[in-house]
Design an enzyme around this catalytic site. Structure first.
Site, mmCIF file in Angstrom:
data_model
loop_
_atom_site.group_PDB
_atom_site.id
_atom_site.type_symbol
_atom_site.label_atom_id
_atom_site.label_comp_id
_atom_site.label_asym_id
_atom_site.label_seq_id
_atom_site.Cartn_x
_atom_site.Cartn_y
_atom_site.Cartn_z
ATOM 1 N N LYS A 94 -9.693 -15.674 -13.271
ATOM 2 C CA LYS A 94 -9.722 -14.234 -13.490
ATOM 3 C C LYS A 94 -9.243 -13.940 -14.912
ATOM 4 C CE LYS A 94 -8.917 -12.805 -8.700
ATOM 5 N NZ LYS A 94 -8.047 -12.044 -7.771
ATOM 6 N N ASP A 149 -20.554 -24.829 -5.910
ATOM 7 C CA ASP A 149 -21.650 -24.006 -5.393
ATOM 8 C C ASP A 149 -23.011 -24.528 -5.845
ATOM 9 O OD1 ASP A 149 -19.553 -22.442 -4.512
ATOM 10 O OD2 ASP A 149 -19.723 -21.009 -6.157
#
Length: 413
Positions: A94, A149
């Site tokens: 983040k 992913d």
């Protein structure tokens, strides 16, 4: 900025960690050091540049050496980075890089280091952010794809994916025996965000009976639950009273809400609907009782573990290729795995696809719904969903309302 053949380059890891990051760092440092270059490891993603700007770190503190991570004692000189998971540089998932003041501090830190180029190891989100900063600061950037992913455009494999598949596959193997011992349906929720690569690959390798991924079953509607229960019923008729259901976290509820507990939702739907089918006394469901379901959420275990041999080789090859691109002054490129070889693609093209996908809230590199892996799953009899079902919202036969399903599915662990 250096004008000589001796270059000064930086490397950082950004986004969620995964196995193989340290192998990339190791390869970059080794390869660059043999060329006589200087390599600077930026700690905690772009935050490291802010530390330089604020004076919290000095450039010499960030310099990496070929044997900079030696183990003291009798094992001095042993190179262990390629075996370690996580990132020795730290990572950042983040950050408010959209804030002009923060972006300016990042660019100032980069300039103070006097880098000739930066190697950014990240997933689709991190690469997009790094590319935007590079455009503002006129950096020479090389992108290295890493994500469990496996959803970065142009590359068939990303660093960390292979190890994550192994981790999930091993978990499915272990859970099979518990499922068989108690005649249960084990629902296993895996990561992947809005992509189904991890669930599909591990599900096939781990012997799953049902695999739900966003590309083929975007929502768990009545038709999907109906078909899952039919699959379980067929297994019962074959004298197998347990099953493995793999659910990718990107699959949504029937009302199209995404939830961190999609595995629980699927388990509850199966439990209630199986009871409904049993109560109908249909011939194909004779003897079928309410299915006992249990849920396992693997969570961040999928990001850990010793990198597989393939991930180490892939990470090493990617690191070497990144240095070679800088040596050849081929900047703003994305290192990719294509057709069994390490290649590179224009980073601009990859970022364009990523940005468009993010704006449309979809996966930038989804599972091919007609690809070999999906065909393989279907050939094995694994239920992965029927694309035509999305043209028919109602399942054949009676249905169970969601509220009833949730009320009927309370059970102890």
């Amino acid at each position: 900025m250096n004008n000589s053949s001796k270059k000064r380059i930086g490397i950082l890891t950004s986004g969620g960690d995964c196995p193989g990051l340290n192998a990339v760092i190791r390869a970059v440092v080794k390869c660059a050091s043999h060329k006589g270059w200087e390599v600077y490891g930026i700690p905690y993603g772009t935050d490291g540049f802010i530390d330089i700007t604020n004076g919290d770190r000095q450039p010499e503190d960030l310099k990496l050496y070929e044997h900079g991570y030696d183990i003291p004692g009798l094992l001095q000189g042993l190179d262990v980075l390629q075996f370690l998971s996580g990132s020795v540089l730290g990572s950042l998932s983040k950050g408010n890089t959209g804030d002009p003041e923060i972006a300016e501090k990042i660019i100032q830190g980069y300039n103070r280091l006097g880098l000739d180029a930066l190697i950014g190891v990240g997933g689709d989100g991190s690469l997009e952010i790094l590319y935007q900063l590079a455009q503002k600061g006129q950096w020479k950037l090389i992108g290295v794809p890493k994500t469990i992913d496996n959803d970065v455009p142009f590359t068939e494999r990303s660093v960390g994916f292979d190890t994550a598949v192994d981790t999930v596959t091993e978990a499915l193997y272990d859970l099979t025996f518990t499922a068989a011992s108690h005649e249960r349906v084990m629902v296993v929720e895996v990561m992947g965000r809005d992509a189904g690569h991890l669930a599909l690959h591990a599900g096939i390798a781990g012997g799953a009976d049902v695999i739900l991924i966003p590309e083929l079953t975007p929502i768990v509607n009545k038709e999907v639950v109906h078909n899952i229960c039919h699959k379980i019923a067929r297994l019962h008729q074959e004298k197998r009273k347990f099953a493995l259901v793999v659910v990718a976290e990107g699959v949504k509820h029937e009302d199209r809400r995404q939830s961190r507990a999609i595995g629980d939702y699927v388990a509850k739907q199966i439990k209630a609907y199986s009871k409904h089918l049993c109560d109908r006394d249909a011939i194909e469901f004779c003897g079928m009782q309410e299915v006992d379901t249990r849920v396992t959420v693997l969570g961040h275990l999928q990001r850990s573990g010793t990198p597989s041999s393939f991930d180490r080789l892939l990470a090493t090859s990617f690191g070497i290729k990144a240095v070679q691109l800088i040596d050849g002054e081929q900047y703003n490129r994305l290192v990719v795995w294509e057709g069994g070889k390490v290649e590179s693609k224009p980073l601009e093209q990859a970022i364009a696809l990523i940005s468009q996908a993010h704006q449309q809230q979809r996966c930038p590199s989804p599972v091919d719904s007609n690809g070999f892996m999906v065909q393989s799953a279907r050939a094995l009899g694994i239920y992965v969903g029927d694309p035509s079902a999305w043209n028919s919202p109602q399942a054949p036969g009676p249905t169970v309302e969601v509220a009833t399903v949730e009320e009927a599915s309370q059970s102890s662990l």
